[in-house]
Design an enzyme around this catalytic site. Structure first.
Site, PDB file in Angstrom:
ATOM      1  N   ASP A  10       0.813  -1.224   0.000  1.00  0.00           N
ATOM      2  CA  ASP A  10       0.000   0.000   0.000  1.00  0.00           C
ATOM      3  C   ASP A  10       0.840   1.264   0.000  1.00  0.00           C
ATOM      4  OD1 ASP A  10      -2.216  -1.729   0.300  1.00  0.00           O
ATOM      5  OD2 ASP A  10      -1.929  -1.718   2.469  1.00  0.00           O
ATOM      6  N   LYS A  45       2.059   2.259  -5.009  1.00  0.00           N
ATOM      7  CA  LYS A  45       2.663   1.736  -6.248  1.00  0.00           C
ATOM      8  C   LYS A  45       1.798   2.036  -7.453  1.00  0.00           C
ATOM      9  CE  LYS A  45       2.986  -2.521  -4.724  1.00  0.00           C
ATOM     10  NZ  LYS A  45       2.786  -2.342  -3.279  1.00  0.00           N
ATOM     11  N   GLY A  73      -4.448  -4.145  -4.492  1.00  0.00           N
ATOM     12  CA  GLY A  73      -5.465  -3.203  -4.967  1.00  0.00           C
ATOM     13  C   GLY A  73      -4.778  -1.899  -5.265  1.00  0.00           C
ATOM     14  N   HIS A  74      -4.804  -1.485  -6.507  1.00  0.00           N
ATOM     15  CA  HIS A  74      -4.148  -0.243  -6.882  1.00  0.00           C
ATOM     16  C   HIS A  74      -5.183   0.823  -7.170  1.00  0.00           C
ATOM     17  CE1 HIS A  74      -0.193  -2.345  -8.226  1.00  0.00           C
ATOM     18  NE2 HIS A  74      -0.359  -2.305  -6.934  1.00  0.00           N
ATOM     19  N   GLN A  86       2.132  -6.079  -3.170  1.00  0.00           N
ATOM     20  CA  GLN A  86       2.412  -6.041  -1.725  1.00  0.00           C
ATOM     21  C   GLN A  86       3.729  -5.295  -1.475  1.00  0.00           C
ATOM     22  OE1 GLN A  86       1.373  -9.365  -3.082  1.00  0.00           O
ATOM     23  NE2 GLN A  86      -0.606  -8.461  -2.759  1.00  0.00           N
TER      24      GLN A  86
HETATM   25  P1  IMP Z   1      -2.862 -12.687   1.706  1.00  0.00           P
HETATM   26  O1  IMP Z   1      -1.899 -12.136   0.726  1.00  0.00           O
HETATM   27  O2  IMP Z   1      -4.298 -12.365   1.370  1.00  0.00           O
HETATM   28  O3  IMP Z   1      -2.650 -14.149   1.979  1.00  0.00           O
HETATM   29  O4  IMP Z   1      -2.599 -11.941   3.109  1.00  0.00           O
HETATM   30  C1  IMP Z   1      -1.399 -12.132   3.854  1.00  0.00           C
HETATM   31  C2  IMP Z   1      -0.928 -10.836   4.498  1.00  0.00           C
HETATM   32  O5  IMP Z   1      -0.520  -9.918   3.482  1.00  0.00           O
HETATM   33  C3  IMP Z   1      -2.007 -10.108   5.297  1.00  0.00           C
HETATM   34  O6  IMP Z   1      -1.366  -9.439   6.375  1.00  0.00           O
HETATM   35  C4  IMP Z   1      -2.546  -9.091   4.321  1.00  0.00           C
HETATM   36  O7  IMP Z   1      -3.125  -7.977   4.973  1.00  0.00           O
HETATM   37  C5  IMP Z   1      -1.272  -8.711   3.606  1.00  0.00           C
HETATM   38  N1  IMP Z   1      -1.514  -8.199   2.247  1.00  0.00           N
HETATM   39  C6  IMP Z   1      -1.796  -8.908   1.146  1.00  0.00           C
HETATM   40  N2  IMP Z   1      -1.930  -8.110   0.084  1.00  0.00           N
HETATM   41  C7  IMP Z   1      -1.688  -6.869   0.509  1.00  0.00           C
HETATM   42  C8  IMP Z   1      -1.623  -5.605  -0.148  1.00  0.00           C
HETATM   43  O8  IMP Z   1      -1.792  -5.468  -1.369  1.00  0.00           O
HETATM   44  N3  IMP Z   1      -1.335  -4.540   0.650  1.00  0.00           N
HETATM   45  C9  IMP Z   1      -1.086  -4.668   1.974  1.00  0.00           C
HETATM   46  N4  IMP Z   1      -1.140  -5.809   2.618  1.00  0.00           N
HETATM   47  C10 IMP Z   1      -1.418  -6.915   1.890  1.00  0.00           C
END
Ligand code: IMP
Length: 429
Positions: A13, A16, A40-41, A226
């Site tokens: 977040d 990007k 999510g962008h 991420q």
């Molecule tokens: P998952 O990727 O849905 O399995 O989540 C695993 C961890 O990564 C959790 O703490 C989510 O909140 C975090 N996470 C996954 N995608 C994002 C992102 O795009 N931005 C911030 N945190 C993310």
């Protein structure tokens, strides 16, 4: 120089989407190499807010190829809906998509499993706080060698065999959960045919496509998902995502070698945020954290969850610079800090602790007050700045301090959500 990797240097977040959107103006190909619709962008284009979850942020430039690499996990339902929405905004109308034959699919049972596991974990206070999009279970199927790849959509016998393997492995887990969900092989084989037919015109060997483009001198931008601290190998395990969120992930995630990478830029907010569970040394509880969240509108683009907020963490950023091999830093949301009465920065952890160990959950940050902030006029002047010379002196001092401590030059500064509110300090390609 024709290839640039852009990655999140913190916990995701970092903004990007906006940065890639700006940089993509100069690229012929923008490719994602990891993650799925957990990302999510949020982009603001001509005053209109658009959120993409799978399609890279280059989708705003007609003719720029948007590539989904082999390292990604793709939920076909989400993909279809996203493409339809982008097309309704007049984007992606020239067949600008390419999808790797090797990318894995997130199927409905992965999604359900993610939610069931999180619910169970929350009852025992063991939650990761995933996005519940099925990302982890899909990567698990991949590592267990029963994952469904895009290429399997064109091989019904193999598709069925893999689905049977998933069924044998996962139905007992659904049963243990007391859930009536099962891996519905026949139904998924049928849906698989329809998904395959829908995306057929875009699927290809993405590695070969990118390598040919590199050899032809085209400009390629690889967009990470991420952030480094959520990287499966180098992040705050187990509170991480299930893929490679660092720059090196580009090679397996696309199908090119490390020598094809020329530059690596990391995006960092001027402060830090994190969603989900896990260590966050500079987290601000109470009114300061709330003020930062309100000023920065820090709510997840994918899940809407409030993000925890804190000061910029230089030890974590320095670690991130190393594991990514950063050649440049892009600092976003500077204008948000300018709205606050005072700003601090974490320059070290007490007891000499460093990131990359399991101790991150118990470190205490050493904070310094940043001089010169808190001027009511600062945010206005900063948001209007279009060159470094126009950036107010305390903010320039802050940027210099970051570059100096992290040992990486600042190549871009973002002073507001609009495309024009971007100060470029180096050529991306
Ligand atoms: P998952 O990727 O849905 O399995 O989540 C695993 C961890 O990564 C959790 O703490 C989510 O909140 C975090 N996470 C996954 N995608 C994002 C992102 O795009 N931005 C911030 N945190 C993310």
């Amino acid at each position: 120089m024709s290839t640039l990797v852009v990655v999140g240097a913190q916990w995701g977040d970092e903004g990007k989407g906006k940065v890639v959107d700006v940089l993509a103006a100069d690229a012929q190909i923008v490719a994602r190499f990891a993650g799925g619709n957990n990302a999510g962008h949020t982009l603001v284009v001509d005053g209109k807010q658009i959120v993409t979850h799978l399609v890279p942020s280059g989708c705003h430039y007609p003719g720029t190829l948007c590539v989904l690499g082999a390292g990604m996990v793709i939920d076909p339902d989400v993909f279809q809906a996203e493409v339809a929405e982008l097309q309704s905004h007049g984007l992606l109308l020239r067949d600008e998509l390419r999808v790797s034959l090797g990318a894995h699919l997130i199927l409905p049972f992965h999604r359900v499993l993610d939610g069931l596991r999180e619910d169970r974990a929350s009852a025992s206070d063991n939650q990761i706080g995933t996005t519940r999009r099925g990302v982890g279970p899909a990567y698990e199927s991949k590592a267990a060698r029963r994952g469904i790849r895009v290429r399997d959509l064109y091989e019904p016998a193999r598709l069925r065999e893999r689905l049977e393997q998933c069924k044998a492995a996962l139905d007992p887990e659904f049963e243990r959960f007391g859930s009536s969900i099962r891996v519905e092989v026949d139904d998924l084989v049928e849906r698989g045919k329809r998904w395959g037919a829908w995306m057929e015109r875009w699927v290809c060997d993405v590695g070969a496509l990118c390598q040919t483009a590199i050899d032809s001198g085209h400009r390629l931008l690889f967009e990470g998902a991420q952030g480094a601290m959520l990287d499966l190998d180098h992040g705050t395990y187990p509170f991480v995502t299930s893929s490679s969120a660092t720059a090196g992930g580009v090679c397996p995630g696309i199908g090119i070698g490390p020598t094809a990478i020329h530059r690596v830029w990391g995006i960092t907010k001027a402060y830090t945020t994190r969603v989900g569970a896990g260590p966050f040394p500079t987290r601000l509880d109470g009114p300061q954290g709330k003020a930062l969240r309100d000023a920065g509108h820090e709510y997840g683009a994918t899940t809407g969850r409030p993000r925890d907020c804190g000061w910029l963490d230089l030890p974590a950023l320095k670690y991130s610079a190393r594991i990514n091999g950063l050649t440049g830093l892009c600092v976003t949301k500077l204008d948000v800090l300018a709205d606050l009465p005072e700003v601090e920065i974490c320059v070290a952890y007490e007891d000499g602790l460093v990131p990359g160990t399991d101790d991150l959950g118990r470190v205490r940050p050493v904070l310094e007050k940043v001089p010169g902030w808190g001027d009511p006029d600062l945010a206005r002047r900063l948001r209007a700045a279009r060159s470094l010379a126009e950036v107010p002196a305390p903010v320039r001092g802050y940027l210099d301090f970051i570059a100096d401590r992290v040992g990486v030059p600042i190549v871009l500064a973002s002073v507001g959500p609009g495309r024009a509110q971007t100060i470029s300090l180096a050529e991306p390609f």
